[in-house]
Design a protein around this motif. Sequence first.
Motif, PDB file in Angstrom:
ATOM      1  N   MET A   1       0.842  -1.186   0.000  1.00  0.00           N
ATOM      2  CA  MET A   1       0.000   0.000   0.000  1.00  0.00           C
ATOM      3  C   MET A   1       0.882   1.243   0.000  1.00  0.00           C
ATOM      4  O   MET A   1       1.869   1.316   0.708  1.00  0.00           O
ATOM      5  CB  MET A   1      -0.904   0.004   1.235  1.00  0.00           C
ATOM      6  CG  MET A   1      -1.626   1.310   1.367  1.00  0.00           C
ATOM      7  SD  MET A   1      -3.269   1.349   2.071  1.00  0.00           S
ATOM      8  CE  MET A   1      -3.153   0.993   3.736  1.00  0.00           C
ATOM      9  N   SER A   2       0.521   2.220  -0.843  1.00  0.00           N
ATOM     10  CA  SER A   2       1.270   3.467  -0.868  1.00  0.00           C
ATOM     11  C   SER A   2       0.432   4.567  -0.226  1.00  0.00           C
ATOM     12  O   SER A   2      -0.788   4.562  -0.297  1.00  0.00           O
ATOM     13  CB  SER A   2       1.629   3.855  -2.312  1.00  0.00           C
ATOM     14  OG  SER A   2       0.488   4.301  -3.008  1.00  0.00           O
ATOM     15  N   THR A   3       1.125   5.498   0.410  1.00  0.00           N
ATOM     16  CA  THR A   3       0.474   6.635   1.035  1.00  0.00           C
ATOM     17  C   THR A   3       0.972   7.885   0.330  1.00  0.00           C
ATOM     18  O   THR A   3       2.176   8.081   0.182  1.00  0.00           O
ATOM     19  CB  THR A   3       0.811   6.694   2.540  1.00  0.00           C
ATOM     20  OG1 THR A   3       0.324   5.495   3.145  1.00  0.00           O
ATOM     21  CG2 THR A   3       0.171   7.893   3.207  1.00  0.00           C
ATOM     22  N   THR A   4       0.039   8.721  -0.107  1.00  0.00           N
ATOM     23  CA  THR A   4       0.385   9.952  -0.805  1.00  0.00           C
ATOM     24  C   THR A   4      -0.122  11.133   0.003  1.00  0.00           C
ATOM     25  O   THR A   4      -1.320  11.237   0.274  1.00  0.00           O
ATOM     26  CB  THR A   4      -0.264   9.969  -2.213  1.00  0.00           C
ATOM     27  OG1 THR A   4       0.126   8.787  -2.915  1.00  0.00           O
ATOM     28  CG2 THR A   4       0.170  11.196  -2.998  1.00  0.00           C
ATOM     29  N   HIS A   5       0.804  12.000   0.413  1.00  0.00           N
ATOM     30  CA  HIS A   5       0.444  13.218   1.137  1.00  0.00           C
ATOM     31  C   HIS A   5       0.244  14.319   0.107  1.00  0.00           C
ATOM     32  O   HIS A   5       1.164  14.648  -0.637  1.00  0.00           O
ATOM     33  CB  HIS A   5       1.532  13.591   2.143  1.00  0.00           C
ATOM     34  CG  HIS A   5       1.712  12.554   3.199  1.00  0.00           C
ATOM     35  ND1 HIS A   5       0.830  12.407   4.250  1.00  0.00           N
ATOM     36  CD2 HIS A   5       2.648  11.585   3.347  1.00  0.00           C
ATOM     37  CE1 HIS A   5       1.227  11.396   5.000  1.00  0.00           C
ATOM     38  NE2 HIS A   5       2.313  10.874   4.479  1.00  0.00           N
TER      39      HIS A   5
ATOM     40  N   GLU B   1      -9.865   7.298  -8.103  1.00  0.00           N
ATOM     41  CA  GLU B   1     -10.044   6.706  -6.772  1.00  0.00           C
ATOM     42  C   GLU B   1     -11.540   6.490  -6.564  1.00  0.00           C
ATOM     43  O   GLU B   1     -12.315   7.432  -6.584  1.00  0.00           O
ATOM     44  CB  GLU B   1      -9.472   7.626  -5.687  1.00  0.00           C
ATOM     45  CG  GLU B   1      -9.711   7.139  -4.265  1.00  0.00           C
ATOM     46  CD  GLU B   1      -9.187   5.745  -4.009  1.00  0.00           C
ATOM     47  OE1 GLU B   1     -10.017   4.815  -3.856  1.00  0.00           O
ATOM     48  OE2 GLU B   1      -7.956   5.578  -3.980  1.00  0.00           O
TER      49      GLU B   1
ATOM     50  N   ASN C   1     -10.495   5.814   1.206  1.00  0.00           N
ATOM     51  CA  ASN C   1      -9.047   5.785   0.990  1.00  0.00           C
ATOM     52  C   ASN C   1      -8.431   7.175   1.069  1.00  0.00           C
ATOM     53  O   ASN C   1      -7.217   7.321   1.015  1.00  0.00           O
ATOM     54  CB  ASN C   1      -8.707   5.168  -0.375  1.00  0.00           C
ATOM     55  CG  ASN C   1      -8.966   3.666  -0.391  1.00  0.00           C
ATOM     56  OD1 ASN C   1      -9.132   3.040   0.661  1.00  0.00           O
ATOM     57  ND2 ASN C   1      -9.015   3.093  -1.578  1.00  0.00           N
TER      58      ASN C   1
ATOM     59  N   HIS D   1      -0.773  20.652   4.352  1.00  0.00           N
ATOM     60  CA  HIS D   1      -1.371  19.324   4.159  1.00  0.00           C
ATOM     61  C   HIS D   1      -2.871  19.455   3.914  1.00  0.00           C
ATOM     62  O   HIS D   1      -3.596  20.056   4.707  1.00  0.00           O
ATOM     63  CB  HIS D   1      -1.087  18.474   5.400  1.00  0.00           C
ATOM     64  CG  HIS D   1      -1.710  17.114   5.332  1.00  0.00           C
ATOM     65  ND1 HIS D   1      -1.286  16.155   4.441  1.00  0.00           N
ATOM     66  CD2 HIS D   1      -2.730  16.562   6.016  1.00  0.00           C
ATOM     67  CE1 HIS D   1      -2.024  15.068   4.589  1.00  0.00           C
ATOM     68  NE2 HIS D   1      -2.902  15.290   5.542  1.00  0.00           N
TER      69      HIS D   1
ATOM     70  N   THR E   1      -4.567  12.923   2.759  1.00  0.00           N
ATOM     71  CA  THR E   1      -3.692  11.777   2.534  1.00  0.00           C
ATOM     72  C   THR E   1      -4.497  10.738   1.753  1.00  0.00           C
ATOM     73  O   THR E   1      -5.673  10.510   2.062  1.00  0.00           O
ATOM     74  CB  THR E   1      -3.227  11.171   3.871  1.00  0.00           C
ATOM     75  OG1 THR E   1      -2.542  12.191   4.602  1.00  0.00           O
ATOM     76  CG2 THR E   1      -2.285   9.995   3.648  1.00  0.00           C
TER      77      THR E   1
ATOM     78  N   ASN F   1      -4.522   6.733   0.454  1.00  0.00           N
ATOM     79  CA  ASN F   1      -3.944   5.409   0.647  1.00  0.00           C
ATOM     80  C   ASN F   1      -4.427   4.509  -0.467  1.00  0.00           C
ATOM     81  O   ASN F   1      -5.621   4.380  -0.696  1.00  0.00           O
ATOM     82  CB  ASN F   1      -4.368   4.843   2.003  1.00  0.00           C
ATOM     83  CG  ASN F   1      -3.907   5.712   3.145  1.00  0.00           C
ATOM     84  OD1 ASN F   1      -2.720   5.962   3.291  1.00  0.00           O
ATOM     85  ND2 ASN F   1      -4.834   6.194   3.925  1.00  0.00           N
ATOM     86  N   LYS F   2      -3.496   3.894  -1.190  1.00  0.00           N
ATOM     87  CA  LYS F   2      -3.877   2.999  -2.287  1.00  0.00           C
ATOM     88  C   LYS F   2      -3.284   1.629  -2.053  1.00  0.00           C
ATOM     89  O   LYS F   2      -2.204   1.499  -1.580  1.00  0.00           O
ATOM     90  CB  LYS F   2      -3.336   3.546  -3.616  1.00  0.00           C
ATOM     91  CG  LYS F   2      -4.331   4.448  -4.305  1.00  0.00           C
ATOM     92  CD  LYS F   2      -4.003   4.449  -5.790  1.00  0.00           C
ATOM     93  CE  LYS F   2      -4.908   5.232  -6.639  1.00  0.00           C
ATOM     94  NZ  LYS F   2      -6.177   4.826  -6.965  1.00  0.00           N
TER      95      LYS F   2
END
Length: 156
Positions: free
Chosen positions: A1-5, A127, A132, A150, A153, A155-156
Amino acid sequence: MSTTHVLAPVAGRAVSLQDVPDPVFSQGMVGYGAAVEPPHEVTEAIAPVGGKLLKLLPHAFVVLTPDNVGVLVHLGLDTVALKGEGFTAHATEGDVVTAGQLVITYDVPAIVAKGLNPIVPVVIMDEREAGNVVAAEAVLEGAEILAGAHLFTANK
């Protein structure tokens, strides 16, 4: 899983995506995220993430992160009809940009003068799961946010 801020591309009042007065965005048809209502002044739209400038139109751009997450920034609603009027690009499609890098100067007063809504939706392309995307506190509160702060966030 990737997290993108994902950062706010412009300053203004953070808004929940469901409050954007356009069903394409508010119903998540393009993807999920958040939005920013900019002040009525000329403003600089920055890259919300680092990556490749996959698409660059006068009124919108998509940055593709190294994890293949596409982040769309749409400057105003129905602004495609202006054919570039009120927008000045500072990057070229295909460029690699860093988060916070200037991409487009956005003439918000010119958009408002045309009777268009200047709100800036920011979404994760394609998305389909609203859960997510986790909005920042500013979005939940409808608070003022600075460009580069920010926004949410993913999450994928």
